[in-house]
Motif scaffolding. Structure first.
Motif, PDB file in Angstrom:
ATOM      1  N   LEU A 105     -14.893 -28.152 -33.239  1.00  0.00           N
ATOM      2  CA  LEU A 105     -13.985 -28.614 -32.483  1.00  0.00           C
ATOM      3  C   LEU A 105     -14.109 -29.498 -31.512  1.00  0.00           C
ATOM      4  CD1 LEU A 105     -10.672 -28.079 -32.479  1.00  0.00           C
ATOM      5  CD2 LEU A 105     -11.429 -26.333 -30.673  1.00  0.00           C
ATOM      6  N   VAL A 106     -13.153 -30.679 -31.673  1.00  0.00           N
ATOM      7  CA  VAL A 106     -13.436 -31.845 -30.619  1.00  0.00           C
ATOM      8  C   VAL A 106     -12.459 -31.808 -29.629  1.00  0.00           C
ATOM      9  CG1 VAL A 106     -13.278 -34.368 -30.483  1.00  0.00           C
ATOM     10  CG2 VAL A 106     -14.291 -33.449 -32.519  1.00  0.00           C
ATOM     11  N   LYS A 107     -11.206 -31.417 -30.167  1.00  0.00           N
ATOM     12  CA  LYS A 107      -9.843 -31.415 -29.083  1.00  0.00           C
ATOM     13  C   LYS A 107      -9.036 -30.410 -29.740  1.00  0.00           C
ATOM     14  CE  LYS A 107      -6.667 -34.019 -26.272  1.00  0.00           C
ATOM     15  NZ  LYS A 107      -5.470 -33.265 -26.580  1.00  0.00           N
ATOM     16  N   ARG A 108      -8.494 -29.522 -28.883  1.00  0.00           N
ATOM     17  CA  ARG A 108      -7.399 -28.580 -29.479  1.00  0.00           C
ATOM     18  C   ARG A 108      -5.933 -29.155 -28.569  1.00  0.00           C
ATOM     19  NH1 ARG A 108      -7.060 -23.474 -31.500  1.00  0.00           N
ATOM     20  NH2 ARG A 108      -9.400 -23.138 -31.091  1.00  0.00           N
ATOM     21  N   GLY A 109      -5.002 -29.148 -29.351  1.00  0.00           N
ATOM     22  CA  GLY A 109      -4.110 -29.754 -29.012  1.00  0.00           C
ATOM     23  C   GLY A 109      -2.597 -28.799 -29.001  1.00  0.00           C
ATOM     24  N   ARG A 110      -1.585 -29.049 -28.513  1.00  0.00           N
ATOM     25  CA  ARG A 110      -0.308 -28.255 -28.625  1.00  0.00           C
ATOM     26  C   ARG A 110       0.027 -28.043 -30.409  1.00  0.00           C
ATOM     27  NH1 ARG A 110       4.340 -30.156 -26.311  1.00  0.00           N
ATOM     28  NH2 ARG A 110       3.257 -32.192 -26.298  1.00  0.00           N
ATOM     29  N   THR A 111      -0.192 -29.110 -31.126  1.00  0.00           N
ATOM     30  CA  THR A 111       0.307 -29.144 -32.574  1.00  0.00           C
ATOM     31  C   THR A 111      -0.918 -29.773 -33.487  1.00  0.00           C
ATOM     32  OG1 THR A 111       1.454 -31.264 -32.381  1.00  0.00           O
ATOM     33  CG2 THR A 111       2.819 -29.335 -32.004  1.00  0.00           C
ATOM     34  N   LEU A 112      -1.864 -30.780 -32.825  1.00  0.00           N
ATOM     35  CA  LEU A 112      -2.792 -31.515 -33.546  1.00  0.00           C
ATOM     36  C   LEU A 112      -4.242 -31.110 -33.046  1.00  0.00           C
ATOM     37  CD1 LEU A 112      -1.263 -34.883 -34.245  1.00  0.00           C
ATOM     38  CD2 LEU A 112      -1.265 -32.811 -35.786  1.00  0.00           C
ATOM     39  N   ASN A 113      -5.109 -30.664 -33.931  1.00  0.00           N
ATOM     40  CA  ASN A 113      -6.491 -30.471 -33.538  1.00  0.00           C
ATOM     41  C   ASN A 113      -7.457 -31.239 -34.161  1.00  0.00           C
ATOM     42  OD1 ASN A 113      -5.627 -27.566 -32.048  1.00  0.00           O
ATOM     43  ND2 ASN A 113      -4.498 -27.700 -34.258  1.00  0.00           N
ATOM     44  N   HIS A 114      -8.345 -31.975 -33.260  1.00  0.00           N
ATOM     45  CA  HIS A 114      -9.333 -32.684 -33.724  1.00  0.00           C
ATOM     46  C   HIS A 114     -10.594 -32.075 -34.234  1.00  0.00           C
ATOM     47  CE1 HIS A 114      -6.767 -36.168 -33.049  1.00  0.00           C
ATOM     48  NE2 HIS A 114      -6.109 -35.664 -32.408  1.00  0.00           N
ATOM     49  N   ASN A 121     -28.059 -31.253 -46.658  1.00  0.00           N
ATOM     50  CA  ASN A 121     -28.657 -30.760 -47.796  1.00  0.00           C
ATOM     51  C   ASN A 121     -29.548 -29.592 -47.726  1.00  0.00           C
ATOM     52  OD1 ASN A 121     -31.149 -32.188 -47.274  1.00  0.00           O
ATOM     53  ND2 ASN A 121     -30.784 -33.692 -49.158  1.00  0.00           N
ATOM     54  N   ASP A 122     -30.202 -29.036 -48.457  1.00  0.00           N
ATOM     55  CA  ASP A 122     -31.343 -28.031 -48.160  1.00  0.00           C
ATOM     56  C   ASP A 122     -32.613 -28.485 -47.853  1.00  0.00           C
ATOM     57  OD1 ASP A 122     -32.365 -29.127 -50.607  1.00  0.00           O
ATOM     58  OD2 ASP A 122     -32.055 -27.237 -51.622  1.00  0.00           O
ATOM     59  N   GLN A 123     -32.847 -29.921 -47.703  1.00  0.00           N
ATOM     60  CA  GLN A 123     -33.743 -30.443 -47.049  1.00  0.00           C
ATOM     61  C   GLN A 123     -33.489 -30.810 -45.368  1.00  0.00           C
ATOM     62  OE1 GLN A 123     -36.881 -30.691 -48.631  1.00  0.00           O
ATOM     63  NE2 GLN A 123     -35.689 -29.202 -50.010  1.00  0.00           N
ATOM     64  N   ASP A 124     -32.313 -30.638 -44.916  1.00  0.00           N
ATOM     65  CA  ASP A 124     -31.966 -30.886 -43.660  1.00  0.00           C
ATOM     66  C   ASP A 124     -31.654 -32.408 -43.542  1.00  0.00           C
ATOM     67  OD1 ASP A 124     -31.052 -29.685 -41.203  1.00  0.00           O
ATOM     68  OD2 ASP A 124     -32.594 -30.205 -40.267  1.00  0.00           O
ATOM     69  N   GLN A 125     -31.384 -32.746 -44.756  1.00  0.00           N
ATOM     70  CA  GLN A 125     -30.960 -34.161 -44.655  1.00  0.00           C
ATOM     71  C   GLN A 125     -29.264 -34.370 -44.504  1.00  0.00           C
ATOM     72  OE1 GLN A 125     -32.772 -34.852 -48.531  1.00  0.00           O
ATOM     73  NE2 GLN A 125     -34.371 -36.425 -47.245  1.00  0.00           N
ATOM     74  N   LEU A 126     -28.824 -35.261 -43.794  1.00  0.00           N
ATOM     75  CA  LEU A 126     -27.640 -35.516 -43.712  1.00  0.00           C
ATOM     76  C   LEU A 126     -26.970 -36.322 -44.733  1.00  0.00           C
ATOM     77  CD1 LEU A 126     -24.976 -35.371 -41.418  1.00  0.00           C
ATOM     78  CD2 LEU A 126     -25.706 -37.270 -40.599  1.00  0.00           C
ATOM     79  N   VAL A 127     -26.132 -35.830 -45.424  1.00  0.00           N
ATOM     80  CA  VAL A 127     -25.730 -36.354 -46.669  1.00  0.00           C
ATOM     81  C   VAL A 127     -23.988 -36.843 -46.565  1.00  0.00           C
ATOM     82  CG1 VAL A 127     -27.153 -35.008 -48.088  1.00  0.00           C
ATOM     83  CG2 VAL A 127     -24.640 -34.171 -47.726  1.00  0.00           C
ATOM     84  N   ALA A 128     -23.430 -36.277 -45.519  1.00  0.00           N
ATOM     85  CA  ALA A 128     -21.833 -36.724 -45.332  1.00  0.00           C
ATOM     86  C   ALA A 128     -21.708 -36.296 -43.956  1.00  0.00           C
ATOM     87  CB  ALA A 128     -21.101 -36.074 -46.416  1.00  0.00           C
ATOM     88  N   LYS A 129     -20.503 -37.123 -43.379  1.00  0.00           N
ATOM     89  CA  LYS A 129     -19.897 -36.793 -42.278  1.00  0.00           C
ATOM     90  C   LYS A 129     -18.480 -36.660 -42.370  1.00  0.00           C
ATOM     91  CE  LYS A 129     -20.162 -41.104 -39.897  1.00  0.00           C
ATOM     92  NZ  LYS A 129     -20.314 -41.807 -38.824  1.00  0.00           N
ATOM     93  N   ALA A 130     -17.633 -35.850 -41.592  1.00  0.00           N
ATOM     94  CA  ALA A 130     -16.265 -35.559 -41.871  1.00  0.00           C
ATOM     95  C   ALA A 130     -15.532 -35.890 -40.660  1.00  0.00           C
ATOM     96  CB  ALA A 130     -16.013 -34.497 -42.850  1.00  0.00           C
ATOM     97  N   SER A 131     -14.575 -36.128 -40.586  1.00  0.00           N
ATOM     98  CA  SER A 131     -13.547 -35.863 -39.111  1.00  0.00           C
ATOM     99  C   SER A 131     -12.105 -35.271 -39.809  1.00  0.00           C
ATOM    100  CB  SER A 131     -13.162 -36.893 -38.226  1.00  0.00           C
ATOM    101  OG  SER A 131     -12.691 -37.937 -39.159  1.00  0.00           O
ATOM    102  N   GLY A 132     -11.697 -34.379 -39.209  1.00  0.00           N
ATOM    103  CA  GLY A 132     -10.342 -33.777 -39.606  1.00  0.00           C
ATOM    104  C   GLY A 132      -9.277 -33.653 -38.412  1.00  0.00           C
ATOM    105  N   ILE A 133      -8.219 -33.700 -38.785  1.00  0.00           N
ATOM    106  CA  ILE A 133      -6.882 -33.560 -37.846  1.00  0.00           C
ATOM    107  C   ILE A 133      -6.192 -32.399 -38.531  1.00  0.00           C
ATOM    108  CG2 ILE A 133      -4.760 -34.322 -36.595  1.00  0.00           C
ATOM    109  CD1 ILE A 133      -6.196 -37.245 -36.740  1.00  0.00           C
ATOM    110  N   PHE A 134      -6.179 -31.168 -37.609  1.00  0.00           N
ATOM    111  CA  PHE A 134      -5.651 -30.120 -38.382  1.00  0.00           C
ATOM    112  C   PHE A 134      -4.101 -29.678 -37.517  1.00  0.00           C
ATOM    113  CE2 PHE A 134      -9.701 -30.263 -39.995  1.00  0.00           C
ATOM    114  CZ  PHE A 134      -9.393 -29.487 -41.211  1.00  0.00           C
ATOM    115  N   ALA A 135      -2.965 -29.435 -38.289  1.00  0.00           N
ATOM    116  CA  ALA A 135      -1.758 -29.288 -37.769  1.00  0.00           C
ATOM    117  C   ALA A 135      -1.601 -27.678 -37.564  1.00  0.00           C
ATOM    118  CB  ALA A 135      -0.432 -30.118 -38.582  1.00  0.00           C
TER     119      ALA A 135
END
Length: 137
Positions: A105-114, A121-135
């Motif tokens: 969780l980056v920031k909790r808001g009243r209606t939107l949360n970042h 992967n199973d070799q501890d290599q970073l394969v992707a990064k994501a960000s999301g906003i949840f209402a």
């Protein structure tokens, strides 16, 4: 650990969101803290695309589920947020036996949360990064 339960800091099991789709994908959950969730996805042959890599939609789903499960469900184990925005950046092809999404969780808001999520992967290599906003619903 049962995939629908997690042990919190005081030793009480709490339910995670119950969704048949999550069971179909065989997700395993670990609540690290109130604002951090790890979700492991065993890679199945069905997830592999024609290039021999995990399909990007599967990785996106893993990130979305990990970030969405940061938020406690309601008393009926129904989700309390919905995805309003999801961005996934693929850093390398994903292969191996499993993937792990580490969502924060980056920031909790009243209606939107970042939120942010790193997928390894199973070799501890970073394969992707994501960000999301949840209402909140």
């Amino acid at each position: 650990m049962n995939k629908h339960f997690n042990l919190n800091e005081i030793g009480v099991y709490k339910m995670l969101i119950k969704q048949p789709f999550d069971e179909f994908l065989k997700f395993h959950y670990e609540r690290v803290s109130e604002s951090n969730m790890k979700v492991t996805l065993p890679i199945q042959p069905l997830f592999i695309n024609s290039a021999g890599l995990v399909h990007g939609g599967i990785i996106s789903t893993l990130a979305d589920v990990a970030m969405g499960n940061i938020f406690e469900p309601d008393e009926n184990q129904m989700q309390s947020v919905v995805t309003a925005d999801l961005k996934v950046t693929f850093l390398m092809g994903a292969t191996g036996e499993f993937l792990i999404a580490n969502a924060h969780l980056v920031k909790r808001g009243r209606t939107l949360n970042h939120t942010d999520c790193l997928i390894y992967n199973d070799q501890d290599q970073l394969v992707a990064k994501a960000s999301g906003i949840f209402a909140s619903i």
